[in-house]
Write an enzyme that holds these catalytic residues in place. Structure first.
Site, PDB file in Angstrom:
ATOM      1  N   PHE A 150       0.814  -1.226   0.000  1.00 14.86           N
ATOM      2  CA  PHE A 150       0.000   0.000   0.000  1.00 14.86           C
ATOM      3  C   PHE A 150       0.841   1.267   0.000  1.00 14.86           C
ATOM      4  O   PHE A 150       0.356   2.331  -0.368  1.00 14.86           O
ATOM      5  CB  PHE A 150      -0.940   0.007   1.221  1.00 14.86           C
ATOM      6  CG  PHE A 150      -0.273   0.438   2.510  1.00 14.86           C
ATOM      7  CD1 PHE A 150      -0.142   1.787   2.816  1.00 14.86           C
ATOM      8  CD2 PHE A 150       0.250  -0.495   3.396  1.00 14.86           C
ATOM      9  CE1 PHE A 150       0.500   2.191   3.991  1.00 14.86           C
ATOM     10  CE2 PHE A 150       0.883  -0.103   4.564  1.00 14.86           C
ATOM     11  CZ  PHE A 150       1.015   1.245   4.867  1.00 14.86           C
ATOM     12  N   LYS A 174      -1.183  -6.979  -9.234  1.00 15.58           N
ATOM     13  CA  LYS A 174      -2.124  -7.112  -8.114  1.00 15.58           C
ATOM     14  C   LYS A 174      -1.684  -6.092  -7.066  1.00 15.58           C
ATOM     15  O   LYS A 174      -0.812  -6.351  -6.243  1.00 15.58           O
ATOM     16  CB  LYS A 174      -2.059  -8.540  -7.554  1.00 15.58           C
ATOM     17  CG  LYS A 174      -3.324  -9.017  -6.863  1.00 15.58           C
ATOM     18  CD  LYS A 174      -3.838  -8.136  -5.742  1.00 15.58           C
ATOM     19  CE  LYS A 174      -3.046  -8.259  -4.479  1.00 15.58           C
ATOM     20  NZ  LYS A 174      -3.422  -7.251  -3.446  1.00 15.58           N
ATOM     21  N   GLU A 177      -5.034  -3.611  -1.896  1.00 23.86           N
ATOM     22  CA  GLU A 177      -6.471  -3.307  -1.887  1.00 23.86           C
ATOM     23  C   GLU A 177      -6.761  -2.051  -1.079  1.00 23.86           C
ATOM     24  O   GLU A 177      -7.888  -1.562  -1.067  1.00 23.86           O
ATOM     25  CB  GLU A 177      -7.262  -4.511  -1.354  1.00 23.86           C
ATOM     26  CG  GLU A 177      -6.949  -4.931   0.079  1.00 23.86           C
ATOM     27  CD  GLU A 177      -5.710  -5.819   0.239  1.00 23.86           C
ATOM     28  OE1 GLU A 177      -4.720  -5.623  -0.500  1.00 23.86           O
ATOM     29  OE2 GLU A 177      -5.735  -6.679   1.133  1.00 23.86           O
ATOM     30  N   SER A 227       5.416  -6.951   3.188  1.00 20.91           N
ATOM     31  CA  SER A 227       5.979  -7.272   4.501  1.00 20.91           C
ATOM     32  C   SER A 227       6.717  -8.619   4.460  1.00 20.91           C
ATOM     33  O   SER A 227       6.471  -9.454   3.578  1.00 20.91           O
ATOM     34  CB  SER A 227       4.854  -7.323   5.531  1.00 20.91           C
ATOM     35  OG  SER A 227       3.940  -8.335   5.166  1.00 20.91           O
ATOM     36  N   CYS A 282       9.462   1.768   3.343  1.00 22.30           N
ATOM     37  CA  CYS A 282      10.375   0.669   3.676  1.00 22.30           C
ATOM     38  C   CYS A 282      11.777   1.193   3.895  1.00 22.30           C
ATOM     39  O   CYS A 282      12.612   0.514   4.471  1.00 22.30           O
ATOM     40  CB  CYS A 282      10.381  -0.360   2.562  1.00 22.30           C
ATOM     41  SG  CYS A 282      11.048   0.282   1.040  1.00 22.30           S
ATOM     42  N   GLU A 381       9.178  -4.274  12.995  1.00 20.40           N
ATOM     43  CA  GLU A 381       8.901  -3.172  12.072  1.00 20.40           C
ATOM     44  C   GLU A 381       7.547  -2.581  12.470  1.00 20.40           C
ATOM     45  O   GLU A 381       6.517  -3.255  12.378  1.00 20.40           O
ATOM     46  CB  GLU A 381       8.844  -3.675  10.628  1.00 20.40           C
ATOM     47  CG  GLU A 381       8.552  -2.552   9.645  1.00 20.40           C
ATOM     48  CD  GLU A 381       8.382  -3.012   8.209  1.00 20.40           C
ATOM     49  OE1 GLU A 381       7.729  -4.037   7.971  1.00 20.40           O
ATOM     50  OE2 GLU A 381       8.911  -2.327   7.319  1.00 20.40           O
TER      51      GLU A 381
HETATM   52  P1  NAD Z   1       1.583  -6.578   2.988  1.00 17.17           P
HETATM   53  O1  NAD Z   1       2.632  -7.633   3.019  1.00 17.17           O
HETATM   54  O2  NAD Z   1       0.484  -6.648   3.990  1.00 17.17           O
HETATM   55  O3  NAD Z   1       0.851  -6.591   1.553  1.00 17.17           O
HETATM   56  C1  NAD Z   1       1.586  -6.635   0.364  1.00 17.17           C
HETATM   57  C2  NAD Z   1       0.763  -7.324  -0.707  1.00 17.17           C
HETATM   58  O4  NAD Z   1       0.503  -8.666  -0.285  1.00 17.17           O
HETATM   59  C3  NAD Z   1      -0.584  -6.665  -0.941  1.00 17.17           C
HETATM   60  O5  NAD Z   1      -0.844  -6.638  -2.325  1.00 17.17           O
HETATM   61  C4  NAD Z   1      -1.559  -7.546  -0.184  1.00 17.17           C
HETATM   62  O6  NAD Z   1      -2.826  -7.583  -0.764  1.00 17.17           O
HETATM   63  C5  NAD Z   1      -0.897  -8.909  -0.253  1.00 17.17           C
HETATM   64  N1  NAD Z   1      -1.190  -9.738   0.928  1.00 17.17           N
HETATM   65  C6  NAD Z   1      -1.453  -9.295   2.187  1.00 17.17           C
HETATM   66  N2  NAD Z   1      -1.685 -10.339   3.008  1.00 17.17           N
HETATM   67  C7  NAD Z   1      -1.575 -11.460   2.262  1.00 17.17           C
HETATM   68  C8  NAD Z   1      -1.682 -12.856   2.546  1.00 17.17           C
HETATM   69  N3  NAD Z   1      -1.967 -13.292   3.770  1.00 17.17           N
HETATM   70  N4  NAD Z   1      -1.478 -13.738   1.556  1.00 17.17           N
HETATM   71  C9  NAD Z   1      -1.186 -13.299   0.307  1.00 17.17           C
HETATM   72  N5  NAD Z   1      -1.071 -11.987  -0.017  1.00 17.17           N
HETATM   73  C10 NAD Z   1      -1.256 -11.084   0.930  1.00 17.17           C
HETATM   74  O7  NAD Z   1       2.326  -5.182   3.026  1.00 17.17           O
HETATM   75  P2  NAD Z   1       1.694  -3.736   3.135  1.00 17.17           P
HETATM   76  O8  NAD Z   1       1.182  -3.542   4.512  1.00 17.17           O
HETATM   77  O9  NAD Z   1       0.797  -3.470   1.996  1.00 17.17           O
HETATM   78  O10 NAD Z   1       3.010  -2.834   2.916  1.00 17.17           O
HETATM   79  C11 NAD Z   1       3.895  -2.511   3.940  1.00 17.17           C
HETATM   80  C12 NAD Z   1       5.049  -3.483   3.997  1.00 17.17           C
HETATM   81  O11 NAD Z   1       5.735  -3.516   2.765  1.00 17.17           O
HETATM   82  C13 NAD Z   1       6.083  -3.090   5.036  1.00 17.17           C
HETATM   83  O12 NAD Z   1       6.526  -4.248   5.687  1.00 17.17           O
HETATM   84  C14 NAD Z   1       7.195  -2.475   4.203  1.00 17.17           C
HETATM   85  O13 NAD Z   1       8.481  -2.518   4.783  1.00 17.17           O
HETATM   86  C15 NAD Z   1       7.138  -3.332   2.988  1.00 17.17           C
HETATM   87  N6  NAD Z   1       7.760  -2.679   1.850  1.00 17.17           N
HETATM   88  C16 NAD Z   1       8.977  -3.115   1.471  1.00 17.17           C
HETATM   89  C17 NAD Z   1       9.629  -2.502   0.430  1.00 17.17           C
HETATM   90  C18 NAD Z   1      10.991  -2.967   0.000  1.00 17.17           C
HETATM   91  O14 NAD Z   1      11.460  -2.490  -1.006  1.00 17.17           O
HETATM   92  N7  NAD Z   1      11.637  -3.871   0.702  1.00 17.17           N
HETATM   93  C19 NAD Z   1       9.028  -1.426  -0.241  1.00 17.17           C
HETATM   94  C20 NAD Z   1       7.763  -1.011   0.163  1.00 17.17           C
HETATM   95  C21 NAD Z   1       7.137  -1.645   1.217  1.00 17.17           C
END
Ligand code: NAD
Length: 498
Positions: A150, A174, A177, A227, A282, A381
């Site tokens: 997000f 994808k 959401e 994450s 991140c 985090e």
């Molecule tokens: P998230 O992991 O909750 O979601 C990421 C994606 O995975 C979304 O599209 C979501 O719909 C999907 N998702 C969520 N739960 C899922 C599940 N149980 N099974 C399958 N898919 C699922 O992350 P977020 O909260 O949207 O974003 C924040 C996180 O992203 C933080 O941990 C941040 O550090 C990380 N991030 C990392 C980088 C990097 O370059 N390393 C860059 C941006 C964000």
């Protein structure tokens, strides 16, 4: 008015209503602003079928034709940046300035991708044996997918799809959401730039959509950013289904301040890197490490600066920081603040107690001092506007602290001593290192990626890594000798050895 955001497949939003919708919020107002389709297996199958059909022609388009689409796409994103920025802010909450910053960063990757005629070049060795040449070519994989978080609804998708489609692939995106609108807009702009319908598709949804992508037999590669627990799941599941995977995870980034540093510059850097975008980056700095006896002076400079930050609706003029993305996330971050107090850390600035807008998911900048590495506010985090400060005796103590942390995304050191900086950059086990810069995000011709639990797989985003990830190499050995050599019954390798 509540808007609807449906899947974008084959050149436009799909006509049929999905079986399920999820609410999208305006985090500054705390209201529902839209609803987004929740896709599953059927939607993914449909998107992949459309993508596979479109990829055949697109993969055969000339490099120059693909380059022109990228150049026109860059121009259109530039022309539409205000509308895109408003879209980001109204669903994510970050300030308009931050939203423009992420659009610019995405544009930079698309500009890099427009160099595809050069980036796709292979290698050539003439006369590896008499009359025999060997060369390599790069070809697209077919249909590839991107799953994005997000926190950068424009930038992170643009880390992926401009390079993927420039390489001749079709793409299924994808997005999160939580802030889905920008993805459809990017797909529409790409098509206005000349990308054939079906080459870039957007499937909305959550875990069901992701899991259908991870197991679909016709998706060759999955690029993920999010994450750490989900990154690990994506890496393991997609790999078990024979796919190429890059999965970037979470972070806990330190900024180390050595005793000789310019403390004002370090404090400025800490405040912008810790609280910018409400800490939902991140590459946000979430740990300040004061080396030697500068801890009190640094803390005081941070407190002064924190007091001047304006925490309001990200659309307001002069906003420094907006709200968190959802009410649930706000509660989670507030829970960490309570846990820090409970564990005995010194709460120097309490964002819960600040004067904040009545509605929306706001928390003001929060600062803890005298934090111990065993505390959850250090280990986990938090992904919010919470900075924790630790004090260590030496440069080696700081390096040891950083290296013991399970994440390895970004790190910075502030110092005037080149020898210390050089030792730091050599010894830290982190993928992206800053020397006197707050957020060491690589420019697009270097790859972006962390170490340890911040990256599963071996490819970073964009740069040469991006081109390699979205192509496969073929090595050709060819004989066009001037005279026919007759029948040769030797094993082929023997020819090269002769
Ligand atoms: P998230 O992991 O909750 O979601 C990421 C994606 O995975 C979304 O599209 C979501 O719909 C999907 N998702 C969520 N739960 C899922 C599940 N149980 N099974 C399958 N898919 C699922 O992350 P977020 O909260 O949207 O974003 C924040 C996180 O992203 C933080 O941990 C941040 O550090 C990380 N991030 C990392 C980088 C990097 O370059 N390393 C860059 C941006 C964000």
């Amino acid at each position: 008015m509540v808007k609807t955001i449906n899947h974008y497949i084959g050149g436009g939003p799909v006509a049929e209503a999905p079986p399920e919708w999820a609410d999208v919020h305006d985090p500054a107002l705390g209201t529902v602003s839209g609803r987004v389709a929740l896709g599953g297996g059927e939607t993914v199958v449909r998107a992949v079928r459309v993508a596979r059909d479109a990829q055949t022609d697109w993969g055969a388009a000339s490099l120059g034709a693909r380059q022109q689409v990228l150049l026109d796409f860059v121009r259109l994103v530039q022309e539409n940046r205000d509308a895109l920025a408003t879209m980001i802010t109204s669903e994510h909450g970050k300030t308009l300035t931050d939203a423009h910053g992420e659009i610019n960063a995405g544009i930079d990757v698309a500009k890099f991708a427009s160099g595809i005629p050069h980036l796709m070049k292979g290698e050539f060795s003439e006369n590896v044996s008499r009359g025999i040449d060997t060369y390599s070519i790069r070809q697209p994989l077919g249909v590839v997918a991107g799953i994005t978080p997000f926190n950068f609804p424009v930038m992170v998708p643009m880390w992926m799809f401009p390079i993927a489609v420039a390489c001749g692939n079709a793409f299924v995106l994808k997005p999160s959401e939580k802030d889905p609108s920008a993805s459809n807009e990017l797909a529409a702009l790409a098509e206005r730039a000349g990308l054939p319908p079906g080459v870039l598709n957007v499937v909305h949804g959550g875990a069901d959509a992701v899991n259908s992508i991870l197991t679909h037999p016709d998706i060759a590669a999955v690029s993920f950013v999010g994450s750490t627990p989900i990154a690990r799941h994506v890496y393991e599941t997609a790999a078990a289904h024979g796919k190429r995977v890059q999965a970037l995870g979470g972070a806990k980034n330190h900024l180390v301040v050595l005793p000789d540093a310019d403390l004002d510059a370090a404090a400025d850097a800490l405040v912008s890197a810790a609280y910018g975008s409400a800490g939902e980056r991140c590459m946000a700095i979430s740990v300040a490490v004061a080396v030697g006896d500068i801890g009190d002076a640094l803390r005081d400079k941070l407190v002064t600066r924190i007091g001047k930050l304006s925490v309001v609706d990200g659309r307001a003029a002069g906003a420094d920081m907006g709200p968190l993305v959802t009410a649930e996330h706000l509660e989670k971050v507030r829970g960490y603040v309570a846990a820090g107090v409970e564990a005995g850390a010194h709460l120097v600035a309490d964002g819960r107690a600040a004067d904040l807008p009545a509605d929306g998911y706001f928390l003001a900048p929060t600062l803890f001092d005298h934090v111990d590495p065993s505390m959850s506010i250090y280990r986990d985090e938090i992904f919010g506007p919470v900075l924790v400060m630790l004090r260590v005796d030496s440069l080696d103590g700081a390096i040891g602290l950083v290296n013991a942390n399970e994440y390895g995304n970004g790190v910075s050191v502030f110092t005037r001593d080149g020898v210390a900086a050089r030792r730091f950059q050599h010894a830290v086990q982190v993928g992206m290192v800053g020397l006197n810069v707050p957020i060491p995000v690589p420019i697009p011709y270097f790859p972006f990626g962390g170490w340890k639990k911040s990256l599963f797989g071996d490819a970073g985003q964009y740069g040469e890594d991006g081109v390699r990830f979205f192509t496969r190499r073929k090595v050709v050995t060819s004989r066009w000798a001037e005279t026919g050599g007759g029948l040769d019954l030797r094993f082929p390798g023997a020819a090269a050895a002769s």
